[in-house]
Scaffold this active site. Sequence first.
Site, PDB file in Angstrom:
ATOM      1  N   ASP A 123       0.819  -1.205   0.000  1.00  0.00           N
ATOM      2  CA  ASP A 123       0.000   0.000   0.000  1.00  0.00           C
ATOM      3  C   ASP A 123       0.859   1.263   0.000  1.00  0.00           C
ATOM      4  OD1 ASP A 123      -1.831   2.039   0.551  1.00  0.00           O
ATOM      5  OD2 ASP A 123      -3.022   0.782   1.880  1.00  0.00           O
ATOM      6  N   ASP A 145      -7.278   3.714 -10.496  1.00  0.00           N
ATOM      7  CA  ASP A 145      -8.616   3.144 -10.478  1.00  0.00           C
ATOM      8  C   ASP A 145      -9.587   4.242 -10.074  1.00  0.00           C
ATOM      9  OD1 ASP A 145     -11.002   1.764  -9.854  1.00  0.00           O
ATOM     10  OD2 ASP A 145      -9.876  -0.053  -9.416  1.00  0.00           O
ATOM     11  N   LYS A 149     -18.303   4.763  -8.288  1.00  0.00           N
ATOM     12  CA  LYS A 149     -19.501   4.914  -7.473  1.00  0.00           C
ATOM     13  C   LYS A 149     -19.246   5.888  -6.328  1.00  0.00           C
ATOM     14  CE  LYS A 149     -21.268   0.300  -8.534  1.00  0.00           C
ATOM     15  NZ  LYS A 149     -21.714  -1.006  -7.998  1.00  0.00           N
ATOM     16  N   THR A 216       1.169   4.969 -21.620  1.00  0.00           N
ATOM     17  CA  THR A 216       0.888   3.733 -20.911  1.00  0.00           C
ATOM     18  C   THR A 216      -0.168   2.945 -21.677  1.00  0.00           C
ATOM     19  OG1 THR A 216      -0.991   4.443 -19.568  1.00  0.00           O
ATOM     20  CG2 THR A 216       1.201   5.009 -18.740  1.00  0.00           C
ATOM     21  N   GLU A 219      -3.631   4.547 -21.269  1.00  0.00           N
ATOM     22  CA  GLU A 219      -3.937   5.640 -22.186  1.00  0.00           C
ATOM     23  C   GLU A 219      -4.343   5.085 -23.549  1.00  0.00           C
ATOM     24  OE1 GLU A 219      -1.766   9.150 -24.744  1.00  0.00           O
ATOM     25  OE2 GLU A 219      -0.711   8.328 -23.011  1.00  0.00           O
TER      26      GLU A 219
END
Length: 237
Positions: A123, A145, A149, A216, A219
């Site tokens: 992390d 990411d 929502k 990347t 993209e």
Amino acid sequence: MTADRPPLAEGVPDRLYGRRRGHPLRPRQQRLLDVTLPRLRLSAEQARDPLAAFAMPGAKLWLEIGFGGGEHALEQVAAHPGVAYIASEVFENGLCSLLTRLVAEGEEGTGALPANLRLWPTDARHLVQALPEGCLDRLMLMFPDPWPKSRHAKRRFVHPELLALVHRVLRPGGEWRIASDDPTYQAWVEDVFANTTLFTRAERHAAERPAGWPGTRYEAKARREGRQPIWWIFRKT
């Protein structure tokens, strides 16, 4: 709590969201994680004095969070050999994608590795927490990411509760570079940074990727699917 998980600031959810593994690992991929990754891994102890881990005193220090397949990170490492580069990714298949580009099969434990690259395979929020104040010249967040929502907004790395953490580790005038192709995340970035005095927006590009930003796979996928990426540079005030 483990050695690689120093406590996070109050208000920051201490939980990692997202996948750690996709399809089952092949034997070559497992060797890369078992043998090659430890040769590049930045430990929590080293994070407290990161330049010492590179033996590059006085070098600029850059951090990329969520490097995906590693294309952007490896191009930056090759283009800037005098920059100490930390690349963070928790997804094992992404780690393998980067590592397989670095060493030939059979040379996982012996192949030459970039002297200016270290990996943080857990992390990234805990790494940011552990780094010393004002140590980073640049932080990069490429196509994260979006967690589209509303109830998942707390999972986004660009988040009001995380701005102070990033602000602390950037040097005065240091850059936070962000790219996203997701309309929800793009609007979120604009809103979050419009409501802070910790950073000012220095650049925003919405037509073409600016010079010095390697492409990347994310993209390329966005363009194939008709989404327009946006690239930002925010500077620590």
